[in-house]
Design an enzyme around this catalytic site. Sequence first.
Site, mmCIF file in Angstrom:
data_model
loop_
_atom_site.group_PDB
_atom_site.id
_atom_site.type_symbol
_atom_site.label_atom_id
_atom_site.label_comp_id
_atom_site.label_asym_id
_atom_site.label_seq_id
_atom_site.Cartn_x
_atom_site.Cartn_y
_atom_site.Cartn_z
ATOM 1 N N GLU A 97 0.816 -1.217 0.000
ATOM 2 C CA GLU A 97 0.000 0.000 0.000
ATOM 3 C C GLU A 97 0.861 1.285 0.000
ATOM 4 O O GLU A 97 0.369 2.355 0.362
ATOM 5 C CB GLU A 97 -0.933 0.011 1.209
ATOM 6 C CG GLU A 97 -2.041 -1.022 1.112
ATOM 7 C CD GLU A 97 -3.115 -0.807 2.171
ATOM 8 O OE1 GLU A 97 -4.280 -0.654 1.811
ATOM 9 O OE2 GLU A 97 -2.761 -0.790 3.366
ATOM 10 N N HIS A 116 -1.157 5.402 7.929
ATOM 11 C CA HIS A 116 -2.326 4.585 7.584
ATOM 12 C C HIS A 116 -2.455 3.484 8.630
ATOM 13 O O HIS A 116 -1.509 2.741 8.872
ATOM 14 C CB HIS A 116 -2.163 3.963 6.199
ATOM 15 C CG HIS A 116 -3.176 2.892 5.918
ATOM 16 N ND1 HIS A 116 -4.529 3.125 6.006
ATOM 17 C CD2 HIS A 116 -3.050 1.583 5.586
ATOM 18 C CE1 HIS A 116 -5.185 2.006 5.725
ATOM 19 N NE2 HIS A 116 -4.307 1.050 5.471
ATOM 20 N N HIS A 118 -5.655 0.833 10.868
ATOM 21 C CA HIS A 118 -6.981 0.217 10.830
ATOM 22 C C HIS A 118 -7.647 0.309 12.212
ATOM 23 O O HIS A 118 -7.887 -0.706 12.860
ATOM 24 C CB HIS A 118 -6.867 -1.263 10.440
ATOM 25 C CG HIS A 118 -6.300 -1.513 9.076
ATOM 26 N ND1 HIS A 118 -5.996 -2.788 8.627
ATOM 27 C CD2 HIS A 118 -6.001 -0.681 8.056
ATOM 28 C CE1 HIS A 118 -5.524 -2.715 7.396
ATOM 29 N NE2 HIS A 118 -5.498 -1.448 7.020
ATOM 30 N N HIS A 180 -12.287 -0.051 5.849
ATOM 31 C CA HIS A 180 -10.868 -0.436 5.737
ATOM 32 C C HIS A 180 -9.999 0.231 6.806
ATOM 33 O O HIS A 180 -9.364 -0.461 7.602
ATOM 34 C CB HIS A 180 -10.386 -0.087 4.316
ATOM 35 C CG HIS A 180 -8.915 -0.248 4.091
ATOM 36 N ND1 HIS A 180 -8.319 -0.019 2.878
ATOM 37 C CD2 HIS A 180 -7.892 -0.582 4.913
ATOM 38 C CE1 HIS A 180 -7.009 -0.244 2.968
ATOM 39 N NE2 HIS A 180 -6.736 -0.570 4.195
HETATM 40 ZN ZN LIG Z 1 -4.816 -0.929 4.964
#
Ligand SMILES: [Zn+2]
Length: 252
Positions: A97, A116, A118, A180
């Site tokens: 990613e 980033h 979750h 996500h």
């Molecule tokens: Zn992710």
Amino acid sequence: MIKRKSANGKPARAKEAGQRATHRLLKEQLILAGKVLVAEGQDDFTRGHISFRLPDDPNLFFMKAHSIGLDEITMQNILTIDLEGNVVAGTARRHSEVYIHSEIFKARPDVNCVIHTHPTYSIALSATGRGLKCYSQPGALFHEALGSYTDTINLIRSHAMGAGVAHALGNGRAVLLKNHGVVVIGATIAEAVIGTIMLENGAMVQLLVEAAGDPAPEFSRADIEKLKADISQPEQFTINFNYLVRRVKRRG
Ligand SMILES: [Zn+2]
């Protein structure tokens, strides 16, 4: 051995030493940021990443490696990556990613740090399709500054998908990736880390309020914007981040 000292050699060497020292300092900050994020519940197995743009080369950034937790970043496993997502230094595995980071750095010259993760409540809020309300002070930080990426639940594994996330971010501070996770940006590591924690807190309070039912109206736009301006001061992020660093160090 005779050391040759050309007129230009000295400043060049001094510049290189300065860059190395700056890079070392930044890597130390990334390592601490990872530990703070985990201490604040932002870990999810080995998922989640953080990156920082090199001040002396805006086309490169440091990034956490794949297969390790946010609290396992070391001087040795941090990768150096270019804006096309290519690894230019380091031997660890790269996150697929990476394009979240590279495309945001391309689109936003003012952004130096991208995170980033979750986090549970932010994902739950993203799944409702509703935006973040200002039901708490952390929510105000994202007032009219929170994008929504709704193209897919899948990993952001291409330039085009990364560009989609950057587009959803716009001039904002963060993006909810539907079902996500979150992407949060900052000019500094402190700003991105504190923003990530505040987004999760704002989402948690909102879900509690909505679960309780019948929420009272939010405060006026002007009132919220005043608080937003106050809590967006760089000093606020630094003070809060430094406290969390001290706390994580105390806990070992
Ligand atoms: Zn992710």
